[in-house]
Design an enzyme around this catalytic site. Structure first.
Site, PDB file in Angstrom:
ATOM      1  N   ASP A  78      30.417  30.802   8.927  1.00 41.17           N
ATOM      2  CA  ASP A  78      31.284  29.713   8.458  1.00 41.17           C
ATOM      3  C   ASP A  78      31.994  29.141   9.679  1.00 41.17           C
ATOM      4  O   ASP A  78      31.438  29.179  10.775  1.00 41.17           O
ATOM      5  CB  ASP A  78      32.254  30.217   7.389  1.00 41.17           C
ATOM      6  CG  ASP A  78      32.642  29.137   6.391  1.00 41.17           C
ATOM      7  OD1 ASP A  78      33.082  28.061   6.838  1.00 41.17           O
ATOM      8  OD2 ASP A  78      32.522  29.344   5.162  1.00 41.17           O
ATOM      9  N   HIS A  93      30.066  26.927  11.727  1.00 42.62           N
ATOM     10  CA  HIS A  93      30.363  25.582  11.243  1.00 42.62           C
ATOM     11  C   HIS A  93      31.276  24.807  12.173  1.00 42.62           C
ATOM     12  O   HIS A  93      31.755  23.741  11.817  1.00 42.62           O
ATOM     13  CB  HIS A  93      30.955  25.641   9.827  1.00 42.62           C
ATOM     14  CG  HIS A  93      29.991  26.142   8.806  1.00 42.62           C
ATOM     15  ND1 HIS A  93      30.320  26.254   7.469  1.00 42.62           N
ATOM     16  CD2 HIS A  93      28.701  26.560   8.910  1.00 42.62           C
ATOM     17  CE1 HIS A  93      29.276  26.738   6.798  1.00 42.62           C
ATOM     18  NE2 HIS A  93      28.287  26.929   7.652  1.00 42.62           N
TER      19      HIS A  93
END
Length: 351
Positions: free
Chosen positions: A165, A192
């Protein structure tokens, strides 16, 4: 953890977080389950209302997110993925939680395979993260690297972060503003990206991102929010940034969830990109409307000719000879892209 106490993880030692939901449960029997809320587990390591102390050493803290939970064939990460498909929130423990704390230092250790976030902060004043290695598989959901929230005077430096993430996510939800954050001399692999948001309703400001490599992150430099959790994000500087293999090298979006409704309008202003280099991908900058435009200054920002600008409700300050590919509506000038500095970074590896 107690005030002033240091946990030392020596070289060659690994501290394992057992995959037993009952050991983390807050008393409601929700840890290790999917429920309407996701706050059913205590963290593996907690700094709460402490002053001073931290975690040091060259050893490893392993969250065992990919190990089947006791009494189940399902891992913490599989639980998170099932929650995404079925709806609801997975109840999985964070590896390290720091809240209502001051002057905390985490240095040298490797953090890996967290069931949820690796390091999460709430109302922290003064924290330093130096020389960390944070690793989780690229498909391990919600395994953020370091998340400062409602905090100030935080430094993240000389660290390597690869997660499933956000590599770093700076947040400012209902608990308070986040300000004076420095992210300096770091390497981000898969993940991310370098994110601000999505909760910024209390305001995020005075953020410096300096000497950062983003190698294969889906997003690169990212500010994300929407009308349900937006607020003022200002005085953010990105300087000396190298990007490679990113789907969205730049993604400043006030409509992160296009279905979101509310009156908490995101406003991003005094955002500066200086000496930023990248290759392909979408360069997205999207303000809310003409009354809430996104305010960005570009100084020596260069991507491959195949990269594409996607601008909406944006006020861009730039010398068009200093930006490539050219901004929409600006004439092209033949200016060398000068990739050599970033190429050297990628050749040498990491930071």
């Amino acid at each position: 953890m107690k005030s002033g106490v240091t946990l030392w993880i020596g070289r060659g030692a690994t501290l394992f977080a057992i995959a037993e939901p009952a050991a983390y449960d807050k008393g409601r029997g929700q840890c290790g389950r999917i429920a309407g809320k996701g706050d059913g587990c205590r963290p593996f390591i907690s700094f709460s209302k402490t002053h001073g102390g931290g975690i040091y050493g060259d050893g490893i803290i392993d969250g065992q997110g990919g190990t089947p939970m006791v009494g189940s064939a399902e891992t913490w990460w599989q639980l998170a993925r099932r929650a995404q498909v079925e709806g609801g929130h997975q109840n999985a423990p964070r590896l390290i939680q720091i809240e209502h704390a001051q002057d905390i230092t985490v240095s040298g250790v490797t953090l890996r395979n967290a069931p949820n976030f690796h390091i999460a902060m709430n109302r922290v004043e003064g924290a330093t993260f130096w020389g960390l290695t944070i690793e989780a598989p690229a498909d391990a959901r919600n395994t953020d690297g370091i998340d400062p929230a409602a905090s100030q005077d935080v430094t993240i430096t000389h660290s390597s972060i690869r997660t499933g993430d956000d590599n770093v996510a700076i947040k400012a939800g209902d608990n308070g503003a986040t300000r004076h954050i420095s992210v300096i001399d770091n390497y981000f692999g898969w993940g991310h990206g370098m994110s601000i948001g999505s909760e910024v309703n209390s305001g995020a400001s005075d953020i410096l991102v300096l000497n950062l490599t983003l190698d294969g992150t889906t997003s690169g430099l990212r500010i994300k929010s929407d009308a349900s959790r937006g607020g003022l994000v200002e005085r953010v500087t990105y300087e000396n940034v190298c990007l490679r293999g990113n789907r969205w090298p730049v993604a400043f979006d006030t409509k992160y969830d296009p279905r979101a409704q509310g009156t908490k309008i995101p406003v991003y202003r005094k955002i500066v990109l200086r000496h930023v280099r990248g290759d392909n991908g979408a360069l997205l900058m999207r303000g809310t409307d003409e009354s809430h435009t996104l305010d960005v200054t570009l100084e020596d920002v260069r991507f491959a000719d195949s990269a594409t600008w996607q601008l909406e409700h944006v006020n861009v300050t730039a010398d068009h000879s200093d930006v490539s590919p050219p901004l929409p509506g600006r004439a092209r000038k033949l200016v060398p892209r000068d990739w050599e500095g970033c190429a050297r970074v990628f050749r040498d590896g990491n930071r």
